[in-house]
Design a protein around this motif. Sequence first.
Motif, PDB file in Angstrom:
ATOM      1  N   LYS A  91      39.960 -57.751 -60.055  1.00 57.93           N
ATOM      2  CA  LYS A  91      39.693 -57.203 -61.389  1.00 57.93           C
ATOM      3  C   LYS A  91      38.215 -57.291 -61.761  1.00 57.93           C
ATOM      4  CE  LYS A  91      44.369 -58.279 -62.932  1.00 57.93           C
ATOM      5  NZ  LYS A  91      45.245 -58.947 -63.936  1.00 57.93           N
ATOM      6  N   GLN A  92      37.369 -57.040 -60.764  1.00 58.14           N
ATOM      7  CA  GLN A  92      35.924 -57.131 -60.983  1.00 58.14           C
ATOM      8  C   GLN A  92      35.199 -56.135 -60.088  1.00 58.14           C
ATOM      9  OE1 GLN A  92      34.203 -60.919 -59.902  1.00 58.14           O
ATOM     10  NE2 GLN A  92      32.108 -60.134 -59.995  1.00 58.14           N
ATOM     11  N   LEU A  93      34.408 -55.253 -60.682  1.00 57.49           N
ATOM     12  CA  LEU A  93      33.570 -54.354 -59.904  1.00 57.49           C
ATOM     13  C   LEU A  93      32.196 -54.977 -59.695  1.00 57.49           C
ATOM     14  CD1 LEU A  93      34.259 -50.783 -61.358  1.00 57.49           C
ATOM     15  CD2 LEU A  93      35.296 -51.892 -59.373  1.00 57.49           C
ATOM     16  N   PHE A  94      31.688 -54.879 -58.476  1.00 55.29           N
ATOM     17  CA  PHE A  94      30.370 -55.427 -58.142  1.00 55.29           C
ATOM     18  C   PHE A  94      29.294 -54.396 -58.472  1.00 55.29           C
ATOM     19  CE2 PHE A  94      32.670 -53.747 -54.511  1.00 55.29           C
ATOM     20  CZ  PHE A  94      31.834 -52.741 -54.062  1.00 55.29           C
ATOM     21  N   PRO A  95      28.074 -54.832 -58.735  1.00 56.70           N
ATOM     22  CA  PRO A  95      27.016 -53.902 -59.147  1.00 56.70           C
ATOM     23  C   PRO A  95      26.356 -53.194 -57.970  1.00 56.70           C
ATOM     24  CG  PRO A  95      26.175 -56.124 -59.144  1.00 56.70           C
ATOM     25  CD  PRO A  95      27.636 -56.231 -58.800  1.00 56.70           C
ATOM     26  N   VAL A  96      25.740 -52.060 -58.277  1.00 50.64           N
ATOM     27  CA  VAL A  96      24.874 -51.374 -57.325  1.00 50.64           C
ATOM     28  C   VAL A  96      23.507 -52.047 -57.404  1.00 50.64           C
ATOM     29  CG1 VAL A  96      23.790 -49.187 -56.700  1.00 50.64           C
ATOM     30  CG2 VAL A  96      26.126 -49.215 -57.613  1.00 50.64           C
ATOM     31  N   LEU A  97      23.044 -52.601 -56.292  1.00 56.24           N
ATOM     32  CA  LEU A  97      21.776 -53.318 -56.285  1.00 56.24           C
ATOM     33  C   LEU A  97      20.586 -52.353 -56.260  1.00 56.24           C
ATOM     34  CD1 LEU A  97      22.417 -56.235 -53.749  1.00 56.24           C
ATOM     35  CD2 LEU A  97      22.973 -56.109 -56.189  1.00 56.24           C
ATOM     36  N   ASN A  98      19.439 -52.871 -56.652  1.00 60.21           N
ATOM     37  CA  ASN A  98      18.148 -52.203 -56.477  1.00 60.21           C
ATOM     38  C   ASN A  98      18.010 -50.911 -57.286  1.00 60.21           C
ATOM     39  OD1 ASN A  98      17.819 -54.193 -54.383  1.00 60.21           O
ATOM     40  ND2 ASN A  98      18.934 -52.825 -53.003  1.00 60.21           N
ATOM     41  N   TYR A  99      18.864 -50.742 -58.281  1.00 62.75           N
ATOM     42  CA  TYR A  99      18.807 -49.537 -59.111  1.00 62.75           C
ATOM     43  C   TYR A  99      17.974 -49.845 -60.346  1.00 62.75           C
ATOM     44  CZ  TYR A  99      20.410 -45.375 -61.636  1.00 62.75           C
ATOM     45  OH  TYR A  99      20.471 -44.181 -62.330  1.00 62.75           O
ATOM     46  N   GLU A 100      16.760 -49.300 -60.379  1.00 63.80           N
ATOM     47  CA  GLU A 100      15.826 -49.604 -61.456  1.00 63.80           C
ATOM     48  C   GLU A 100      15.475 -48.389 -62.310  1.00 63.80           C
ATOM     49  OE1 GLU A 100      12.519 -51.281 -59.431  1.00 63.80           O
ATOM     50  OE2 GLU A 100      13.556 -53.154 -58.919  1.00 63.80           O
ATOM     51  N   THR A 101      15.261 -47.248 -61.642  1.00 65.55           N
ATOM     52  CA  THR A 101      14.819 -46.058 -62.361  1.00 65.55           C
ATOM     53  C   THR A 101      15.827 -44.930 -62.161  1.00 65.55           C
ATOM     54  OG1 THR A 101      12.523 -46.681 -61.908  1.00 65.55           O
ATOM     55  CG2 THR A 101      12.924 -44.440 -62.706  1.00 65.55           C
ATOM     56  N   PRO A 102      16.559 -44.539 -63.193  1.00 65.57           N
ATOM     57  CA  PRO A 102      17.534 -43.455 -63.048  1.00 65.57           C
ATOM     58  C   PRO A 102      16.871 -42.167 -62.576  1.00 65.57           C
ATOM     59  CG  PRO A 102      17.895 -44.640 -65.097  1.00 65.57           C
ATOM     60  CD  PRO A 102      16.587 -45.143 -64.540  1.00 65.57           C
ATOM     61  N   ASP A 103      17.569 -41.449 -61.720  1.00 73.86           N
ATOM     62  CA  ASP A 103      17.088 -40.164 -61.228  1.00 73.86           C
ATOM     63  C   ASP A 103      17.824 -39.060 -61.988  1.00 73.86           C
ATOM     64  OD1 ASP A 103      16.343 -37.890 -59.896  1.00 73.86           O
ATOM     65  OD2 ASP A 103      16.823 -38.637 -57.894  1.00 73.86           O
ATOM     66  N   PRO A 104      17.131 -38.230 -62.768  1.00 72.44           N
ATOM     67  CA  PRO A 104      17.804 -37.151 -63.494  1.00 72.44           C
ATOM     68  C   PRO A 104      18.597 -36.222 -62.583  1.00 72.44           C
ATOM     69  CG  PRO A 104      15.529 -37.399 -64.237  1.00 72.44           C
ATOM     70  CD  PRO A 104      15.678 -38.252 -63.019  1.00 72.44           C
TER      71      PRO A 104
END
Length: 435
Positions: A386-399
């Motif tokens: 019951k836990q989703l892990f995060p996507v690492l190294n995501y700092e700047t969203p890409d439009p």
Amino acid sequence: MAEVGQRRVVVTGYGCITPFGNTTEAAWDGLSSSRNAVARLKSLPDDALPTPYGAEALAFTGAIEEFGPLDKAQQRSIRKNIKVMCREIQMGVAAAQLAIHHAELASGTYDPERTGVVYGSDYMMTLPEEYAAGVKKCERELNDRNFDTWAGLGMPEINPLWLLKYLPNMPASHIAIFNDMRGPNNSLTLRESSSNAAIGESYMTIGRGHADVIITGATGTRVHEMRSVHTTLQETVATGEFAGLCRPFDKNRNGMVLGEGSGALVLETLEHAEARGAKPLAEILGQGMSTVIAKNGESNRCQALANAMRAALHDAQLSPADIGHIHAHGLATVDSDQQEAAAIVEVFGDAAKQPPVVAAKSSFGNLGAAGGVVELIASLVAIREKQLFPVLNYETPDPACPVNLVRQSMPAPQGPVLNLSVTPQGQAAVIIAGV
């Protein structure tokens, strides 16, 4: 014979070899604690490639103990055959044996004639050492481009069984022989789509009544003396400041990260599992596959993924709103991520309408053919925990990549996972599975 789709197919065991370790628990611990398994390469000279980084499965050495608990006959047989298995095959067999043990699928609890193996892999490349003695024997002639002496002098120096170490059908063959499984046996070599394609083929094979139990999964690597060179020459690998980081969907991503591993599932009909007292861990609900490539060789990963997602949803008789989360392919190359994001938007709508999206490659890079099954196992454990892990190294969203990424650990929504994989050639395979 049962009609296709009328037999419920459940998962009763899984096993994996990953850069986090040789157990599912180790993989989950690494993902759930937001660790990065990428480090400086140890098995390859770090100055021989454009990148000195990779995610190596260093805990796997090929020792017999790493194949899980075995009876004496299996232990003898596997130990004897390890010498005719390259590292990829060893990892694939180990993951399968771990899954079989996890499922408590002991000899006598299944009909060998109704039990099979469907396994995926990358194309396997021979190590240069296999030819070294032969090349040395006629080195002068080869330097002079005289190949006439190779057959007489060089070839006799090569182990006559060398080819068995690198054939992509050998994981399925070894697993079947070690466990006396005489039913359907198939090997799929579709690069990164191999895992989901193998799982989908297994699901359909059981569904149409041709088997009651199938061991499925895949093994793969991008960390290899020859394969790493091919990868860096032919594909976009992260270099420079972010060489040690896999950054799916981030605006500043600049390539994949090399990785290696294997994963396996035990699939069986719900009736077969209940009859032997096995507890289902998950259920395969649907699958979809598509290949979209133009006459000039240009692939369309967006259309292939959209086609495969819609096919899987139709097969599972689900709507996009029924999906709990998406496990993205998340290769972290500019073009692949843009096309994948566009496919997700095409099927699910904009980010506000999408279920949460995870991408385990951010933690351990591109495991090649094994990526899909390891990522599916990770999502099934996430649903269970019951836990989703995060996507690492995501700092700047890409439009250009409007996806609903999980940026920190969060409760896993109810509903199954939709697991995506796609190759640079436009071959997509999708699995939907629930807990």
